[in-house]
Design an enzyme around this catalytic site. Structure first.
Site, PDB file in Angstrom:
ATOM      1  N   SER A   1       6.794  12.746   2.489  1.00 27.16           N
ATOM      2  CA  SER A   1       6.833  11.390   1.933  1.00 27.16           C
ATOM      3  C   SER A   1       5.528  10.949   1.274  1.00 27.16           C
ATOM      4  O   SER A   1       5.544  10.022   0.478  1.00 27.16           O
ATOM      5  CB  SER A   1       7.223  10.376   3.009  1.00 27.16           C
ATOM      6  OG  SER A   1       6.195  10.253   3.970  1.00 27.16           O
TER       7      SER A   1
ATOM      8  N   LYS B   1       1.169   6.555   6.055  1.00 27.07           N
ATOM      9  CA  LYS B   1       1.859   5.853   4.960  1.00 27.07           C
ATOM     10  C   LYS B   1       0.861   5.090   4.095  1.00 27.07           C
ATOM     11  O   LYS B   1      -0.261   4.845   4.487  1.00 27.07           O
ATOM     12  CB  LYS B   1       2.889   4.859   5.517  1.00 27.07           C
ATOM     13  CG  LYS B   1       3.994   5.511   6.316  1.00 27.07           C
ATOM     14  CD  LYS B   1       4.839   6.375   5.444  1.00 27.07           C
ATOM     15  CE  LYS B   1       5.927   7.070   6.251  1.00 27.07           C
ATOM     16  NZ  LYS B   1       6.600   8.082   5.482  1.00 27.07           N
TER      17      LYS B   1
END
Length: 129
Positions: A50, A98
């Site tokens: 991701s 993230k």
């Protein structure tokens, strides 16, 4: 014979002193490492695709903790988010690396595959799609 006993006692005292010095040094190093880990920074391993192309699976990153004791995360910062305890994750020990895309007060929307923040399309050069 009397001379060998004092030498042996002196050698034992010297050995004990050296062991004590090593133990004090080791204890100090452990305390410093724990303080760094708790308050300054911590290493994490990136899992999953991701964050590509910025970070790849298996890469190690060190996240600074001191920064966020002084200021809030800003858009674009890379942070670690701890996954909360839940029925599917009872231990609650997973952490995710993230990127911050919004801060409190922002309105976020994904429309036609594009990120819209506060009504404006966000240029995201760090993603490959």
């Amino acid at each position: 014979m009397r001379q060998t006993k004092p030498r042996q006692a002196g050698a034992q005292k010297g050995a004990m002193r050296e062991i004590a010095e090593w133990l004090v040094t080791l204890a100090g190093a452990i305390v410093i490492a724990l303080l760094i880990h708790a308050y300054i920074g911590q290493g994490y391993t990136v899992l999953g695709p991701s964050m590509q192309p910025t970070l790849f699976t298996g890469e190690r990153v060190v996240i600074g903790k001191l920064t966020y004791r002084l200021a809030e995360p800003q858009r674009g910062d890379i942070v670690v988010v701890k996954y909360p305890k839940s029925a599917t994750n009872p231990a609650g020990e997973n952490s995710y690396v993230k990127r911050v895309i919004g801060v409190p007060g922002d309105t976020l929307e994904v429309r036609d595959g594009r990120l819209i923040r506060n009504g404006d399309v966000v240029d995201e050069p760090y993603i490959k799609e």
